[in-house]
Design a protein around this motif. Structure first.
Motif, short mmCIF file in Angstrom:
data_model
loop_
_atom_site.label_atom_id
_atom_site.label_comp_id
_atom_site.label_asym_id
_atom_site.label_seq_id
_atom_site.Cartn_x
_atom_site.Cartn_y
_atom_site.Cartn_z
N HIS A 199 0.83 -1.20 0.00
CA HIS A 199 0.00 0.00 0.00
C HIS A 199 0.87 1.26 0.00
N ALA A 200 0.31 2.35 -0.51
CA ALA A 200 1.07 3.62 -0.57
C ALA A 200 1.15 4.21 0.83
N PRO A 201 2.31 4.74 1.21
CA PRO A 201 2.45 5.38 2.52
C PRO A 201 1.50 6.58 2.62
N GLU A 202 1.03 6.86 3.84
CA GLU A 202 0.05 7.95 4.00
C GLU A 202 0.66 9.29 3.57
N GLY A 203 1.97 9.47 3.80
CA GLY A 203 2.61 10.72 3.40
C GLY A 203 2.57 10.92 1.90
N THR A 204 2.72 9.83 1.17
CA THR A 204 2.68 9.91 -0.30
C THR A 204 1.26 10.22 -0.77
N LEU A 205 0.28 9.56 -0.16
CA LEU A 205 -1.11 9.83 -0.54
C LEU A 205 -1.46 11.29 -0.25
N GLN A 206 -1.03 11.78 0.91
CA GLN A 206 -1.32 13.17 1.27
C GLN A 206 -0.66 14.13 0.28
N ALA A 207 0.59 13.83 -0.06
CA ALA A 207 1.30 14.68 -1.01
C ALA A 207 0.60 14.68 -2.37
N HIS A 208 0.10 13.52 -2.76
CA HIS A 208 -0.61 13.42 -4.04
C HIS A 208 -1.90 14.25 -3.99
N LEU A 209 -2.60 14.18 -2.86
CA LEU A 209 -3.83 14.96 -2.68
C LEU A 209 -3.52 16.45 -2.77
N ASP A 210 -2.37 16.85 -2.24
CA ASP A 210 -2.01 18.26 -2.19
C ASP A 210 -1.27 18.73 -3.44
N GLY A 211 -1.19 17.87 -4.45
CA GLY A 211 -0.55 18.28 -5.71
C GLY A 211 0.96 18.38 -5.62
N GLU A 212 1.54 17.68 -4.65
CA GLU A 212 2.99 17.76 -4.47
C GLU A 212 3.73 16.66 -5.23
N THR A 213 3.01 15.69 -5.74
CA THR A 213 3.69 14.64 -6.53
C THR A 213 3.68 15.07 -7.99
N THR A 214 4.77 14.82 -8.67
CA THR A 214 4.88 15.26 -10.07
C THR A 214 5.49 14.14 -10.91
N GLY A 215 5.35 14.28 -12.20
CA GLY A 215 6.03 13.40 -13.16
C GLY A 215 5.69 11.93 -12.94
N THR A 227 2.24 9.71 -11.61
CA THR A 227 1.62 8.68 -12.46
C THR A 227 1.53 7.35 -11.71
N GLU A 228 2.63 7.00 -11.03
CA GLU A 228 2.64 5.73 -10.29
C GLU A 228 1.58 5.73 -9.18
N VAL A 229 1.51 6.84 -8.46
CA VAL A 229 0.54 6.91 -7.36
C VAL A 229 -0.88 6.81 -7.92
N GLN A 230 -1.13 7.53 -8.99
CA GLN A 230 -2.49 7.51 -9.57
C GLN A 230 -2.85 6.10 -10.07
N ASN A 231 -1.89 5.44 -10.70
CA ASN A 231 -2.14 4.07 -11.17
C ASN A 231 -2.46 3.16 -9.99
N HIS A 232 -1.72 3.32 -8.90
CA HIS A 232 -1.95 2.48 -7.72
C HIS A 232 -3.34 2.75 -7.14
N LEU A 233 -3.72 4.01 -7.10
CA LEU A 233 -5.05 4.34 -6.56
C LEU A 233 -6.16 3.73 -7.41
N ASP A 234 -5.90 3.64 -8.71
CA ASP A 234 -6.89 3.07 -9.61
C ASP A 234 -7.04 1.56 -9.39
N VAL A 276 -8.15 -0.34 -1.14
CA VAL A 276 -7.81 0.09 0.23
C VAL A 276 -7.22 1.50 0.21
N CYS A 277 -6.24 1.68 -0.67
CA CYS A 277 -5.61 3.01 -0.76
C CYS A 277 -6.59 4.03 -1.31
N ARG A 278 -7.47 3.59 -2.19
CA ARG A 278 -8.47 4.52 -2.73
C ARG A 278 -9.38 5.03 -1.62
#
Lengths: 269, 165
Positions: A3-19, A23-30, A34-36
């Protein structure tokens, strides 16, 4: 599945993940329910916080920002207090005393160079070695034209605000004995408050239906209230001096002058 | 650097941040203005102004809290301060919500409050890390945990308001 770490999910929510990471985080959420679900819970918490914080906010009237800028500029014009370094000042004072004592001791010794210098200085005549130029009469500057009432009014610090739901509360703080507050009933729609040019420390705060004048001191305040305003009140240091209810004016403060559309208060001891 | 443009752009955000942090509009105004006065006296690169202002503001909040605590200790036997009576037209429901949110915020650790409020003001993680004093890589985790704490505390106040069966 990891599963994705909560810090990574939070960063993705806040637009802090790039490139690639985004893409990897979004694919995992799809692919990971559980992570979704966790991601959606974080979004809900975020929305809750934003909504809750908005409840704390007071509407920022344009006048607030304008006068905050005026306050900042006024504060900047006052010289910043020089830092006091007690240690340095103390050391300099002690050094000066020591030098004086040494000089006195040297001057007392017969034949010392310092004693001779002091003796010579006392013998010199009063005529200076260099003739100072004759002082020229100062050029008389033309008297400045007195400012017109309009110009003076434009230069005085103050605020003007529309009432809120037919009400305006004016609160004056730190009025010292002798401070005068003049209230005029006028035609118009805005309530205005101005402080005299000698009110160096005065500050204004505004909110819906409220104007506060801080640090009036001994200065004069001029308040203009529209005749048509249904309700208005003037409090000075927590005491109500004036209450306007329709056409009626209830005066509870120390009045020194009153006319049909004007009343002047003066703060007492 | 056009000071007036900068002021118009940043003052509302800083004042709002301080109001949310302290719960006192007068204090928020004072401290926001003080931070800008200090900016006038110190040359700062324009891209560094915003995090600098918020750092200064946070330090001012802490200084004020220390002085207030000291004053309360010294004046512990003094008369009670008279508070303003609410205006007749104040929204009671809004007032209750404000109390509830303030109560929850006050229960959070100071760092959590800072993290959440700076995030609400749109700061990037890098800037938040600089102002709050944490590693940039940890900001996401810290914010996630702070949000969770806020939501749990907020929910707990809702349960207490419900009538008992």
């Amino acid at each position: 599945m990891n599963h994705a770490p909560e810090g990574t999910l939070q960063a993705h929510l806040d637009g802090e993940t790039t490139g690639e990471i985004a893409t990897e985080v979004q694919n995992h959420l799809d692919e990971c329910p559980v992570c979704r679900a966790e991601f959606e819970r974080m979004r809900a918490d975020s929305d809750l916080l934003s909504s809750a914080l908005r409840a704390l906010d007071e509407p920022a009237a344009e006048a607030v920002v304008e006068h905050a800028l005026w306050q900042v500029r006024a504060a900047h014009r006052r010289p910043a207090p020089a830092p006091r370094n007690r240690f340095v000042m103390g050391a300099l004072a002690r050094a000066a005393v020591l030098l004086l004592v040494l000089a006195g001791a040297l001057a007392a010794i017969p034949g010392s160079p310092l004693r001779e210098l002091l003796t010579d200085l006392m013998k010199e005549d009063a005529a200076p070695a260099v003739r100072e130029p004759e002082p020229q009469p100062a050029a008389v500057a033309p008297a400045p034209e007195p400012a017109s009432p309009e110009t003076r009014r434009a230069e005085l610090p103050g605020v003007a605000l529309l009432p809120a739901q037919g009400r305006m509360r004016i609160m004056v703080w730190s009025a010292k004995p002798g401070a005068t507050i003049r209230v005029n009933l006028i035609d118009g729609t805005r309530v205005s408050v101005e402080a005299g040019s000698d009110a160096e420390d005065v500050r204004f705060r505004t909110a819906m239906g409220r104007i506060e004048v801080m640090n009036l001191g001994h200065a004069e305040a001029v308040i203009q209230i529209p005749r048509s305003l249904p309700f208005a009140s003037l409090d000075v240091d927590g005491r109500q001096w004036l209450f306007k209810d329709g056409d009626q004016l209830r005066l509870n403060g120390p009045v020194i002058e009153q006319a049909a559309d004007m009343v002047v208060f003066r703060a007492r001891d | 650097m056009d000071y007036e443009v900068l002021f118009a752009r940043l003052y509302p955000s800083l004042q709002r941040y301080l109001l949310r942090l302290t719960g006192d509009a007068d204090v928020a105004d004072d401290l926001a203005q003080e931070a800008f006065v200090r900016l006038l006296r110190q040359p700062i690169r324009e891209d560094e102004v915003r995090p600098w202002l918020f750092t200064v503001a946070m330090n001012l909040v802490r200084d004020r809290a220390r002085k207030t605590e000291r004053r309360h200790r010294l004046l512990s036997t003094g008369p009670e301060l008279v508070t303003r009576a609410p205006l007749p037209d104040e929204d009671a429901e809004r007032g209750e919500r404000v109390l509830r949110v303030r109560g929850v915020l006050d229960q959070l650790p100071e760092r959590d409050r800072q993290l959440l409020l700076m995030r609400e003001e749109g700061f990037r993680y890098e800037e938040i890390a600089t102002v709050v004093g944490v590693a940039p890589a940890s900001v996401g985790t810290l914010i996630a945990r702070a949000l969770r704490r806020f939501a749990a505390l907020y929910a707990s106040t809702e349960v207490m308001d419900e009538p008992r069966a």
